[in-house]
Structures are given as structure tokens and as C-alpha cells.
Write an enzyme that holds these catalytic residues in place. Structure first.
Site, PDB file in Angstrom:
ATOM      1  N   SER A 173      11.343  33.921 -13.516  1.00 40.23           N
ATOM      2  CA  SER A 173      12.109  32.691 -13.600  1.00 40.23           C
ATOM      3  C   SER A 173      12.179  32.250 -15.061  1.00 40.23           C
ATOM      4  CB  SER A 173      11.495  31.620 -12.707  1.00 40.23           C
ATOM      5  OG  SER A 173      12.414  30.599 -12.454  1.00 40.23           O
TER       6      SER A 173
ATOM      7  N   ASP B 285      18.644  35.138  -4.250  1.00 41.92           N
ATOM      8  CA  ASP B 285      18.166  34.133  -5.195  1.00 41.92           C
ATOM      9  C   ASP B 285      19.323  33.477  -5.932  1.00 41.92           C
ATOM     10  OD1 ASP B 285      16.770  32.626  -7.061  1.00 41.92           O
ATOM     11  OD2 ASP B 285      16.268  34.363  -8.318  1.00 41.92           O
TER      12      ASP B 285
ATOM     13  N   HIS C 236      13.853  34.966  -5.028  1.00 40.75           N
ATOM     14  CA  HIS C 236      13.373  34.670  -6.375  1.00 40.75           C
ATOM     15  C   HIS C 236      12.027  35.338  -6.651  1.00 40.75           C
ATOM     16  CE1 HIS C 236      13.890  32.244  -9.943  1.00 40.75           C
ATOM     17  NE2 HIS C 236      12.726  31.658  -9.810  1.00 40.75           N
TER      18      HIS C 236
END
Length: 491
Positions: free
Chosen positions: A172, A434, A459
Site C-alpha cells: 500500500s 483491490d 489489497h
């Protein structure tokens, strides 16, 4: 974006579940728990250690220093092995990652020494006495990268690791940092694994909710249509104050609904949409190894509720989803007061209600990234929280104007290059479910800047420990990354 050190984070959305959340963003700042649920015996978590770090790397006259937290795992370290550096993100660094995760599987095979460095201003890494806007001027991705560079330089010199090849890992926002670390400090980091990394900054990010719609539709084409119907119905009801009593009961609110400003309405609608946003972002992942609650709630479960005609009309089913999420997270009621949120987010104390990561991460979105998941696109299933509502919070929380925000986002892309990455030995894994993949690298830039686009995963899925039920595509992606690392470490 939301509160996970490893993964971006549903920022304000996860912050709403403050009873169980301590911090990726929207990026999700995560919900970290130390209890174990698998019944196995685990060795004690890695011991926290402290590194003397500079406060301002770009002001040679400022000699102020502070203590930054880090962890070490030397279980697999070999004398000729590489050094792995896991980058912390917008929440506390979780020592569980020193015992679990795909990166440790790679470390065992490659004989790597492993470090994890907590991001400044998150967790226990407190560079300043408070979280005032004046203090937060030292919070940025550029300062964080300089932290990584200084940590790597000092550790290499102190521990005799200067001739080792260092590999950066992150998921991320930390995935973006992993890519940018290799980009900006190529002499210090040999390769990077930038998982679910949003490398392109963007003020308005309506594509996030467009991916949510497609992900819901992949389960059942009618699901996002029903969500849209329910959301539109609620928007109409909010125009009539005589309905507020029933809405309060339907969604089990902590106090009677009060809609006095557009922000009150938008905050309520965003909160409810967050139930779907969070589940889609982390659908069927393996966060349970961290003790994260709610991993059994999937897209299939939410769409199952939305398709259940026995629960009433789409609005009633939407309310049933909200109650299911509250029950899952052991919440007695749902607090949707924007004024309370404003009060929490402007508390500048380290023991304040938003100090787990909320105040810090929103500051970074206002001064670097944007990433605002608005309902401005017609190709998504929610209504009622436009970009303007989100941008105004930058002014309310930090006195950052809309123009300053736009300028900052432009400068971020100018500094890092956005999608136009010019480097080598960086791999970009992303999951098709995601929503963050919309701002990431999903096709190869060059053979030395490959993308690994994983169909049907969410994710940061490739970072979690492998399971027997993992999709074949996910297992293949993990293997692909390992083969790349093998190849690059020989270069």
C-alpha cells in the site's frame, strides 16, 4: 485510504471503528490485535529496538534527533545473504510481521537478515512532542525515505552490511515508499517489492468506488444496483427530518440523527459506504494471522445480504449490512456525528483518539497525495460524499486550502514521476479486486520493472502467509516475485 502499516489504508472509514482499530488507509490504517486465533503456539514477538534518527534531513542546521522504533529477525541470516527491509506505514509497526508473511518465506530461501522500520509519527515513533500542524510539517514521504536511507547507511556501517544487497518491501503506501526508495536512493537499495502501491497521486479518486462496483458485480451483477438503490433511497430520506427517528433505529445509531450541514449527511453516507469499501479492499485475504477481526465478512457475504428479499427492500438490506458489521466488530451502536469526528481529528495530543494514525494520515493526504474516494463518478454505487466535502476537511483540520492541496499533489507526481517510473529491479504486485490498483502499475513498464496483476485477489494479498485455499493465481504470483528476487540478487 484506511489504517494499516502494511496496507493503505480506508482512512476515515476504519477510524470510525475506533473501538477496535488502532490505526493503512483508506488505506486502511489497520486493526492490530496481539491475540492468536489459530490455536498454535507462537514464539514471542520480536523485541522492539530504537534507532537515533534525524528530525529534519533537509536542514543541516537542525541537529534535533528522536528515537525511531525498529525490529530485527536474524533467524535465516547467512553471511553472504541479502538484507530485507520491511517499510512501516500509516499505523503502528506490527511485530507479528517479524514471524509471519511471504517476505519471511523468501528470507528463509535466500538467507536474508530482516529489518522492519516503523514510519515516523506512527506507532511509538514520535519525533515531536505533539501532533500539532506545526509538528506535522516534519511528516512526509520524503522525510520517511530519508529515514530509510539513514537507517540503511548506519546499520550497514555498524553491522558490517555494506557489501550486502538490500531489498525493500512494502504494501500500500509503504509499497509506494518501497518503489520510491529504489527510485531515489538506487545506491542504497538493490531491489524493491512494491505491493499494492498507489504510485500516482490524485486529489479526486472516484475510480476507487468504480472498482468497488465492479468487484461487487463480479459476485452478482444485481448487487451494486441494489446498493445504489438503497443509497439513493437514504439520500432522499435524509431530506425529511421526520424520518430521522426511524433512520436512527434502522442503523442503530448512538444518538438521534442530526443533519444540520452537508458534512453531517456526507459523513453518515460515507460511513455506511465504508462497510462495502473495507470488505472489498480486503476480500478473502489472510489478515486473520494478525488477529484482525472480520476477515470472515466477504463480498459474497455482503451481496448475500443485499440479495436477501426476506430482509425487506434494498434500504432495509443496506441497514442489515450495517448491523452485521457492528455485530462483527462488537460495536454497541454507530457514531455518525461529524462534529465528534472533527473534535477527534483536531486533537493534537499523542494520546488523542485519532493519534493511532488518523490525524497523521489525513495530513499526508492533504499535503501530498489526495486519494479522496468521492462519489463524483456515475459509475459507482454510492451517493452523497463528493470531493468538496473531503477537501474542506483539509482546511478544517490543518488550514490547508484546496489550491494548496492541488499544488502539493502536483509536486508529489513531479517529484516521483507518478506512473512514469524510471528505475530498475522493482516489481509491482496488485490485485484485480483491490480498488487501489487503479493508481498502481498493472502492466510491465520494462522487463526490469514488471507488474504482477493477480486476478481475483485484494489489497496486499501476496504479502500474507500462504494458505491451502489461496487461488492458484495468488500462489503463482508469490512464486513469480521470488524468482525475480533470485534473478536480481545475482546481478
Amino acid at each position: 485510504m484506511a489504517f494499516h502499516p502494511r496496507c493503505l489504508f480506508l482512512l476515515k472509514i476504519l477510524f470510525l471503528f475506533s473501538a477496535v482499530a488502532v490505526a493503512v488507509g483508506h488505506k486502511g490504517f489497520g486493526k492490530f490485535f496481539q491475540q492468536r486465533h489459530d490455536g498454535q503456539i507462537h514464539k514471542p514477538e520480536a523485541e522492539e529496538q530504537w534507532f537515533i534518527q534525524k528530525l529534519d534531513h533537509f536542514n543541516g542546521q537542525d541537529k534535533t534527533v528522536w528515537k525511531q522504533r525498529y525490529f530485527v529477525n536474524d533467524t535465516f541470516a547467512q553471511l553472504d545473504g541479502p538484507v530485507f527491509l520491511m517499510i512501516g506505514g500509516e499505523g503502528p509497526a506490527n511485530p507479528t510481521w517479524m514471524d509471519h508473511g511471504t517476505w519471511l518465506t523468501y528470507a528463509e530461501k535466500l538467507g536474508a537478515l530482516c529489518f522492519m522500520l516503523e514510519h515516523r509519527f506512527y506507532g511509538k515513533s514520535h519525533p515531536t512532542p505533539d501532533l500539532s500542524t506545526d509538528s506535522l510539517r516534519f511528516l512526509s514521504s520524503r522525510q520517511a525515505l530519508a529515514d530509510l536511507a539513514h537507517f540503511r547507511t548506519v546499520m550497514a556501517e555498524t553491522l558490517g552490511l555494506s557489501d550486502r544487497k538490500w531489498v525493500a518491501f512494502g504494501g500500500s503506501y509503504p509499497g509506494s515508499l518501497a518503489a520510491w526508495f529504489r527510485l531515489k536512493y538506487p545506491h542504497l537499495v538493490h531491489a524493491s517489492v512494491a505491493t499494492s502501491a498507489p504510485v500516482h497521486a490524485q486529489v479526486n479518486f472516484p475510480e476507487y468506488l468504480e472498482v468497488v462496483r465492479r468487484s461487487l458485480a463480479s459476485e452478482n451483477a444485481a448487487c451494486p444496483l441494489l446498493v445504489r438503490t438503497a443509497s439513493d433511497t437514504l439520500v432522499e430520506l435524509l431530506k425529511d427530518p421526520t424520518t430521522y427517528g426511524n433512520i436512527t433505529k434502522d442503523f442503530n445509531l448512538c444518538s438521534k440523527l442530526q443533519i444540520q450541514t452537508e458534512s453531517d449527511s456526507a459523513y453518515f453516507l460515507e460511513t455506511l459506504a465504508g462497510n462495502f469499501m473495507d470488505v472489498v479492499q480486503y476480500n478473502q485475504d489472510n489478515r486473520a494471522f494478525e488477529g484482525v477481526i472480520g476477515t470472515n465478512i466477504t463480498i459474497e457475504v455482503l451481496c448475500g445480504v443485499m440479495m436477501d428479499v426476506s430482509l425487506g427492500d434494498p434500504y432495509s438490506r443496506y441497514a442489515a449490512v450495517a448491523r452485521l458489521m457492528m455485530e462483527t466488530f462488537s460495536m454497541k451502536c454507530l457514531n455518525v456525528s461529524f462534529n465528534n469526528y472533527l473534535k477527534d481529528m483536531t486533537n493534537t495530543a499523542w494520546d488523542g483518539p485519532a493519534a493511532g494514525g488518523g490525524r497523521q494520515w489525513v495530513y499526508q493526504t492533504c499535503t501530498e497525495f489526495g486519494f479522496y474516494q468521492s462519489t463524483d463518478s456515475p459509475q459507482q454505487p454510492f451517493a452523497g460524499f463528493p470531493l468538496d466535502y473531503q477537501v474542506k476537511q483539509c482546511a478544517a483540520f490543518y488550514n490547508v486550502s484546496a489550491q494548496q492541496l492541488a499544488d502539493a499533489v502536483a509536486q508529489t507526481n513531479e517529484h516521483y514521476g507518478g506512473y512514469d517510473v524510471r528505475s530498475s529491479r522493482i516489481v509491482f504486485p496488485n490485485g484485480s479486486i483491490d480498488p487501489w490498483h487503479a493508481l498502481g502499475i498493472t502492466v510491465d513498464i520494462t522487463p526490469d520493472l514488471p507488474a504482477v496483476f493477480i486476478k481475483g485477489t485484494a489489497h496486499c494479498a501476496n504479502m500474507y502467509p500462504a494458505r491451502a485455499q489461496d487461488p492458484v493465481a495468488l500462489a503463482m504470483a508469490r512464486d513469480h516475485v521470488f524468482l525475480l528476487l533470485q534473478q536480481w540478487l545475482k546481478q
